[in-house]
Design a protein around this motif. Structure first.
Motif, short mmCIF file in Angstrom:
data_model
loop_
_atom_site.label_atom_id
_atom_site.label_comp_id
_atom_site.label_asym_id
_atom_site.label_seq_id
_atom_site.Cartn_x
_atom_site.Cartn_y
_atom_site.Cartn_z
N PHE A 294 0.86 -1.18 0.00
CA PHE A 294 0.00 0.00 0.00
C PHE A 294 0.89 1.23 0.00
N GLU A 295 0.43 2.28 -0.64
CA GLU A 295 1.22 3.52 -0.67
C GLU A 295 1.49 4.05 0.73
N ASP A 296 0.56 3.80 1.64
CA ASP A 296 0.73 4.29 3.01
C ASP A 296 1.09 3.16 3.96
N GLY A 297 1.74 2.11 3.47
CA GLY A 297 2.16 1.01 4.33
C GLY A 297 3.18 1.47 5.35
N VAL A 298 2.95 1.12 6.62
CA VAL A 298 3.86 1.56 7.69
C VAL A 298 4.36 0.39 8.54
N ALA A 299 4.01 -0.83 8.17
CA ALA A 299 4.51 -2.04 8.83
C ALA A 299 4.24 -3.19 7.87
N VAL A 300 4.95 -4.29 8.07
CA VAL A 300 4.75 -5.46 7.23
C VAL A 300 4.45 -6.66 8.11
N ALA A 301 3.40 -7.40 7.76
CA ALA A 301 3.02 -8.62 8.46
C ALA A 301 3.47 -9.83 7.65
N THR A 302 3.94 -10.86 8.33
CA THR A 302 4.49 -12.04 7.65
C THR A 302 3.84 -13.35 8.06
N SER A 303 3.08 -13.36 9.15
CA SER A 303 2.58 -14.61 9.68
C SER A 303 1.45 -15.19 8.83
N GLN A 304 1.37 -16.49 8.86
CA GLN A 304 0.26 -17.20 8.23
C GLN A 304 -1.08 -16.76 8.81
N ILE A 305 -2.14 -17.03 8.08
CA ILE A 305 -3.47 -16.95 8.68
C ILE A 305 -3.53 -18.04 9.74
N VAL A 322 0.70 -17.02 3.83
CA VAL A 322 0.40 -15.82 3.04
C VAL A 322 1.71 -15.15 2.64
N GLU A 323 1.67 -14.43 1.57
CA GLU A 323 2.81 -13.60 1.20
C GLU A 323 2.83 -12.38 2.14
N PRO A 324 4.01 -11.91 2.53
CA PRO A 324 4.07 -10.73 3.39
C PRO A 324 3.29 -9.57 2.76
N TYR A 325 2.65 -8.78 3.63
CA TYR A 325 1.81 -7.68 3.13
C TYR A 325 1.97 -6.46 4.03
N ALA A 326 1.73 -5.30 3.46
CA ALA A 326 1.84 -4.04 4.19
C ALA A 326 0.56 -3.77 4.97
#
Length: 414
Positions: A294-305, A322-326
């Protein structure tokens, strides 16, 4: 109207001294702003310390210098074993870090009221030692885990399954220690013995750590509401009954010389309220085939659902890599407010997305983002969190060691 025993004014009030709250408080205070951190217990760190959850369930790199400090200090103590750690040392590390940053820490305190004028929270009411304290602040950050403060302020929230209202289950963890000699297992009358692994009430997570302790995350309390006082109290009691049964099982099967030495001072709550933000992160956002940015991403999550069954015992549920996401900045801003933010488990998302981004390392990154954001808003001065230059915030987070490109993170799905 509540008569306040005393009052004070700060730049930032952070409600909740768990991982997200500590990171938010440190991030704001070390830039020279006055910060009051309010915590119900007697230590910082929340679920990872008082809650006894001695495991980080996410990838551990690129999460900012605050989380990096935790890892480094635990290593110096010899108290980290990969994803696992000794929480007694983490209590010390968090406290010293917050003190060094200049955070004012208030233990044994709960936020019980919020005054609102228009789109701004103007004052919080705190109770501690049977005294009411009024706190004015320019910005308020809810890191209570259950979204208690934002709910008091009238923010919208989601909770549980949209149809049933069931939340992810709660768990009470424990630690076992070797006595070096056989022990006599004992189960009090009225408690049903567990005879097979399939009969365990919760997860089958029990692991012997290099320091000789056995870490157990094996209880599962479903169909209880962590935001209802009586339901939460019954959840605590049911968890301890399950704990007695699981220890009895382990002593008879895997650890005949071990005894129970400690358990969480409070039950681990996976999901309470999810405060509705300017953006609600969805299951579709986090389950794409490529890292979601996301343009305003301020952290990245990496854990599975990590979506445990809402009603079934044992380890039933959905686990999906899951693929890491912002996580967008908009997920940390309470919708309809100009100075109320949230970070951690109560950030804005649907139930499935939250089952991934609720993990402690991710909460630390969210907290650092929220604290840095309000600090920058005070410095501009923005006067309104929506006026914050998000590009400037992202640059500040990168300078503080945060990797904001999801593609540069590693998925975590053990």
């Amino acid at each position: 109207m509540t008569a306040h025993n005393r009052s004070l004014k700060v730049d930032v009030l952070v409600a909740g001294g768990g991982t997200a709250g500590c990171a938010a408080a440190v991030a704001a205070a070390r830039r020279g702003h006055s910060v009051l951190l309010v915590e119900e217990g007697n230590c910082l760190g929340g679920v990872s310390t008082a809650g006894g959850v001695n495991e980080w369930f996410a990838s551990l790199d690129g999460l900012g210098d605050i989380f990096e400090h935790l890892k480094t200090e635990l290593d110096r103590y010899g108290a980290r074993f990969g994803q696992f750690f000794n929480s007694e040392y983490l209590k010390i590390i968090w406290q010293l870090l917050a003190e060094e940053a200049g955070v004012t820490i208030l233990f044994h305190a709960s936020v019980v009221g919020a005054d609102v004028a228009g789109r701004r929270v103007t004052r919080a009411t705190i109770v501690s030692c049977s005294q009411f304290i009024a706190v004015e602040a320019a910005y308020f950050i809810d890191t209570t885990g259950e979204g208690d403060f934002a709910a008091l302020a009238g923010a919208g929230f989601l909770q549980g399954d949209p149809q049933t209202g069931h939340t992810l289950h709660m768990s009470l963890t424990c630690l076992l220690q070797d006595t070096g000699r056989p022990v006599t297992p004992y189960l009090p009358p009225g408690l049903e013995p567990i005879n097979t692994v399939d009969d365990l009430p919760g997860l089958r997570t029990y692991r012997r750590l290099p320091d000789g302790r056995v870490y157990c995350n094996m209880t599962k309390v479903t169909r209880h509401d962590p935001t209802d006082p009586f339901s939460l109290s019954e959840a605590e009691r049911e968890a301890r009954r399950q704990l007695a049964r699981t220890v009895h099982f382990l002593q008879r099967h895997d650890y005949p010389t071990y005894v129970l030495t400690s358990s969480g001072a409070k039950i681990g709550i996976r999901e309470g309220r999810r405060i509705v933000g300017d953006y609600v992160l969805t299951e579709a956002d986090v389950t794409g085939s490529a890292p979601r940015d996301f343009e305003d991403g301020v952290a990245v999550a990496t854990s599975q659902i990590d979506f445990h069954s809402l009603t079934q015992p044992g380890d039933a549920g959905r686990r999906q890599r899951v693929e890491p996401y912002a996580i967008p900045w908009r997920c940390l801003i309470a919708r309809g407010f100009d100075n109320l933010l949230m970070a951690g488990k109560c950030a804005s998302g649907d139930q499935v997305a939250q089952s991934s981004f609720r993990m402690t390392p991710t909460c630390c990154a969210m907290g650092q983002a929220a604290g840095t954001g309000v600090a920058l808003a005070l410095e501009q001065p923005a006067g309104n969190i929506h006026a914050l230059d998000v590009a400037r915030l992202r640059a500040a987070l990168v300078d503080a060691g945060m990797e904001l490109d999801p593609a540069r993170h590693i998925p975590y799905a053990p």
